[in-house]
Enzyme design. Structure first.
Site, PDB file in Angstrom:
ATOM      1  N   GLU A 102     103.309  15.261 -39.266  1.00 42.97           N
ATOM      2  CA  GLU A 102     102.603  13.953 -39.292  1.00 42.97           C
ATOM      3  C   GLU A 102     101.208  14.098 -39.878  1.00 42.97           C
ATOM      4  OE1 GLU A 102     104.245  15.251 -36.669  1.00 42.97           O
ATOM      5  OE2 GLU A 102     106.025  14.053 -37.038  1.00 42.97           O
ATOM      6  N   ASP A 127     111.743  13.333 -31.083  1.00 41.62           N
ATOM      7  CA  ASP A 127     112.006  13.775 -29.707  1.00 41.62           C
ATOM      8  C   ASP A 127     112.490  12.655 -28.796  1.00 41.62           C
ATOM      9  OD1 ASP A 127     111.255  16.190 -30.630  1.00 41.62           O
ATOM     10  OD2 ASP A 127     109.262  16.181 -29.734  1.00 41.62           O
ATOM     11  N   ASP A 177     108.909  20.232 -39.475  1.00 43.02           N
ATOM     12  CA  ASP A 177     108.569  19.528 -38.240  1.00 43.02           C
ATOM     13  C   ASP A 177     107.046  19.444 -38.135  1.00 43.02           C
ATOM     14  OD1 ASP A 177     108.886  18.353 -35.756  1.00 43.02           O
ATOM     15  OD2 ASP A 177     108.949  20.279 -34.696  1.00 43.02           O
TER      16      ASP A 177
HETATM   17  C1  GLC Z   1     109.032  19.238 -31.824  1.00 47.95           C
HETATM   18  C2  GLC Z   1     110.302  18.802 -32.547  1.00 47.95           C
HETATM   19  C3  GLC Z   1     111.497  19.406 -31.870  1.00 47.95           C
HETATM   20  C4  GLC Z   1     111.348  20.908 -31.836  1.00 47.95           C
HETATM   21  C5  GLC Z   1     110.059  21.304 -31.139  1.00 47.95           C
HETATM   22  C6  GLC Z   1     109.799  22.796 -31.200  1.00 47.95           C
HETATM   23  O1  GLC Z   1     108.990  18.680 -30.569  1.00 47.95           O
HETATM   24  O2  GLC Z   1     110.408  17.418 -32.632  1.00 47.95           O
HETATM   25  O3  GLC Z   1     112.685  19.034 -32.534  1.00 47.95           O
HETATM   26  O4  GLC Z   1     112.444  21.466 -31.179  1.00 47.95           O
HETATM   27  O5  GLC Z   1     108.969  20.638 -31.744  1.00 47.95           O
HETATM   28  O6  GLC Z   1     109.726  23.235 -32.492  1.00 47.95           O
END
Ligand code: GLC
Length: 777
Positions: free
Chosen positions: A410, A484, A407
């Site tokens: 980017e 998200d 995650d």
């Molecule tokens: C980001 C991710 C989400 C995750 C969060 C905490 O917002 O997109 O899926 O739960 O970070 O790690």
């Protein structure tokens, strides 16, 4: 935006608008050929044309420097030796293979691509290739009034992108995701044009911020970049499926994922303790709701330090992972790129001492704030760093973990630009390059490091990787979820075209957070979303901190029963889905696809956003709005049977279909077949009885498909341990004849036979011409 001014291009002339001036490539001076590469020296720069196959042609413009043929890390194919016929006269040069002809005019330099039938597919007219003094590059192509555009990776809005401007810059967008939100987490600068039933593709392999303008003019579309070379590939198709095969020939295909990763995933930001995770797993067991994966979000870590567990919250992760595995559940932890700046944290120490972090040219490490606070970021553009990061995953694999969730890659940074300073200088395997140029591939390369590291550490088992950011080629390493989203009906609606366009961008293994991530979900939305999720390639329920818990039982028994039924259905359909994943791994075709992919001549499918296909013969028409129990369904050519009612429907017609909360309208084309397994229990997910359901047709005809299976877990299939049946279902008068065209592989599945059942009017069943309804394996 650059696209706004693309009409300022005038061949060979400069406009009077200062830095906005585009300079056309101008007229051709001379050209030469070497190894299937044609170099055209023009008035204002150089153009190279390279043939990758008879159907894939690369064009590069470099206005200042010699052409660089290296390209980005997205393309893994090498140019093949192709026979090219060259004709040169005063005005034009023709370069032809058996599938494509390039007509190049000399003054000004313009290229028109024609397919083997002589139809113009990609053509330049008044405007062609050009650049600005500030380094921006642009290509303008003629647009026909019948053009429809698809792909572009992960984008909000509708399926057909005609009339849109699109931007590629990997961006962490917590909110909003609406039709105006353009740049999201993935940048896949590839699109497919559908023109009068025929398709072709363009892959703009430029990793800078790029723009696609399919809006400003009705006569032209353009693609442009902030810098770099104008480097693009034309794929001549002519079928949407051929375009995808060509695109994934260039950028690679998905390796077969482990079967468990195709099951149901439960996630939350976060299940914060071992006790909570155990209770969650127990609930699934007791309620007999199928599950394969529980995700651990950032709270499992010690102060959000990657490659650690918090000793208080998770005192014995090995035991937890082993116990869950006994229950048939895998654990997938999140791993973000940000490494906490902490002099006593070994990963940070190593990163600094061994020089693995992203730095400025002057030598300073780049620091940015993410979950752990001030953090450094591994420079994944460098092989040595990818190796280091990959090896670190032994921390997880040694505990029995087989999947990783990447995650924030980017990379997301909590600052105004939302990302790393664009002047950071990546080492880039010996070719130092700024973040401005490599931003869009950071996530892809983190995925590469993670996938390859996991694969090495798993010694023959298939790793699973879920990633948020990526670039063209991301399908080689991981599945992608769409970030998200929110618990809005609009987001459920939008997820369909988004996932379909990702599929048309070579990424077959995708899905949104089922139920919606942020905002409170509700019973009806979660139920309808779970019905859709049961058929999206990636199926994960995930929700955010501070919002309502949304496990399938949170809204009472009525809803739980329906959701359980659909999650079970996912498992019953698993043999069918797995065969489609096999197809994706071989040909790059998406599992979930828009109708236009199968019916490119049917204009009614061109912007059909609220229906999708699973493979080539099943149409899903979910309910996507609250309090709605009727919907319009368009069925294309053929006759169709609704899966749960058995009702027949005529094709090339619009129908009003009724669907109570427990119903998901599914249509299977008559004359075709689907494979069904069975649902036993979480501890025993093995299908012992496999059924082929043949949907009988009164029309004579045939349907061919490939059934594929293997152990679902290892790479033994690479050495022949698989079962592949090429089947032809022949419908004639009162019988259906299942012809086994070919059997391949040594895998012995747990089922020894395939039972054939008919749905619809009853017919005699023959196998290879002999009366029988059981295929013995
Ligand atoms: C980001 C991710 C989400 C995750 C969060 C905490 O917002 O997109 O899926 O739960 O970070 O790690």
């Amino acid at each position: 935006m650059l696209g706004d001014t693309s009409f300022a291009i005038h061949p060979g002339k400069e406009q009077q608008s200062g830095s906005k001036t585009y300079r056309d490539i101008g007229k051709l001076h001379n050209y030469q050929e070497k190894d299937n590469t044609y170099m055209f020296s023009c008035e204002n720069g150089t153009i190279a044309i390279q043939f990758y196959t008879e159907s894939i042609v690369r064009v590069i413009m470099n206005q200042k420097n010699p052409i660089d043929l290296q390209g980005s890390k997205a393309v893994i194919a090498k140019p093949k030796k192709v026979t090219i016929e060259v004709t040169d006269d005063d005005e034009r040069i023709l370069l032809s293979t058996i599938n494509v002809q390039l007509v190049i005019t000399k003054e000004p330099f313009r290229i028109t691509f024609k397919d083997s039938q002589g139809r113009e597919i990609v053509s330049e007219g008044k405007y062609g290739m050009a650049y600005r003094e500030n380094g921006e590059v642009i290509a303008c192509k003629q647009m026909s009034e019948n053009d429809h555009f698809y792909g572009f990776g992960e984008k909000s809005g509708h399926l057909d992108k005609r009339g849109e401007k699109l931007e590629m810059w990997n961006t962490d967008v917590y909110a909003p995701h609406n039709p105006e939100t353009n740049a999201l987490y993935e940048s896949i600068p590839f699109f497919m044009t559908l023109r009068e039933g025929k398709a072709h593709g363009i892959f703009f392999d430029n990793t800078f911020r790029t723009f696609f303008d399919m809006k400003t003019s009705e006569e032209y579309y353009s693609f442009s970049a902030e810098g770099g070379q104008l480097d693009y590939y034309v794929m001549v198709g002519p079928h949407p499926k051929t375009v995808l095969e060509q695109y994934t020939y260039l950028t690679g295909r998905m390796p077969l994922p482990p079967k468990w990763s195709l099951g149901y995933h439960q996630s939350r930001y976060s299940y914060e303790t071992e006790t909570e995770v155990r209770e969650l797993a127990r609930n699934f067991m007791e309620k007999d709701i199928p599950i394969d994966v529980i995700h651990l979000d950032i709270h499992y870590m010690n102060g959000y330090r990657v490659f650690t567990f918090d000793k208080e919250r998770f005192p014995n992760p090995e035991k937890l992972i082993a116990d869950l595995k006994e229950m048939g559940i895998r654990v997938v932890p999140i791993v973000d790129p940000g490494v906490k700046k902490d002099a006593e944290y070994p990963i940070y120490q190593e990163g600094v001492q061994e020089d693995h972090f992203c730095k400025y040219m002057e030598g300073e490490i780049y620091y940015g704030e993410v979950w752990p606070g001030i953090s450094a970021f591994p420079d994944f553009t460098e092989e040595e760093v990818r190796k280091w990061w990959g090896e670190k995953h032994a921390f997880y694999t040694s505990m029995g973990i087989e999947g990783i969730w990447n995650d924030m890659n980017e990379p997301a940074v909590f600052n105004e630009t939302k990302t790393m300073d664009v002047s950071v200088m990546h080492r880039n395997d010996g070719n130092p390059t700024t973040h401005r140029e490599l931003h869009n591939v950071y996530g892809l390369l983190m995925g590469k490091a993670t996938y390859e590291g996991m694969k090495d550490n798993l010694h023959g088992k298939r790793p699973f990787l879920l990633t948020r950011a990526g670039y063209a080629g991301v399908q080689r390493y991981g599945s992608v979820w769409t970030g998200d989203n929110r618990s809005f009906w609009e987001h459920l609606q939008m997820s369909l075209p988004m996932v379909m366009n990702l599929g048309l961008s070579g990424v077959a293994f995708t899905g949104p957070d089922v139920g919606g991530f942020a905002h409170d979900t509700n019973a009806e939305l979660l139920t309808r979303w779970t019905q859709v999720g049961a058929f999206t390639p990636f199926f994960r329920n995930h929700s955010a901190i501070g919002f309502r818990y949304q496990e399938p039982w949170q809204f009472g028994e009525k809803y739980e029963t329906i959701m359980k039924k659909y999650i079970q259905l996912r498992y019953i359909w698993m043999p069918q889905l797995y065969s489609l994943f096999y197809q994706a791994s071989k040909q790059g075709l998406p599992v979930m696809r828009p109708l236009l992919m199968e019916y490119p001549n049917d204009a009614k499918t061109y912007n059909l956003n609220d229906q999708f296909m699973i493979g080539d013969n099943v149409i899903m028409a979910p309910i996507l709005s609250p309090s709605v129990t009727n919907r319009v369904v368009y069925l294309p050519k053929g006759d169709w049977i609704e899966y749960s009612t058995g009702d027949s429907f005529e094709g090339e017609k619009v129908h009003l279909v009724h669907a109570e909360l427990e119903d998901l309208p599914i249509f299977v084309r008559k004359g075709s077949a689907i494979m069904h397994g069975e649902w036993n229990s979480n501890q025993d997910k093995e299908t012992k009885v496999l059924t082929m359901k043949v949907y009988t047709s009164n029309e004579d005809g045939n349907y061919q498909f490939t059934f594929y299976d293997d152990d679902g877990e290892t790479f033994a299939y690479e050495n022949g341990e698989y079962l592949k049946l090429d089947l032809d279902i022949q419908s004639v008068a009162d019988s259906i004849n299942v012809v086994i065209l070919d059997t391949e592989g040594n895998y012995r599945p747990p089922y020894q036979e395939i039972h054939i059942e008919t749905v619809g009017s009853s017919k005699r069943i023959l196998i290879n011409g002999k009366e029988s309804n059981i295929i013995k394996l």
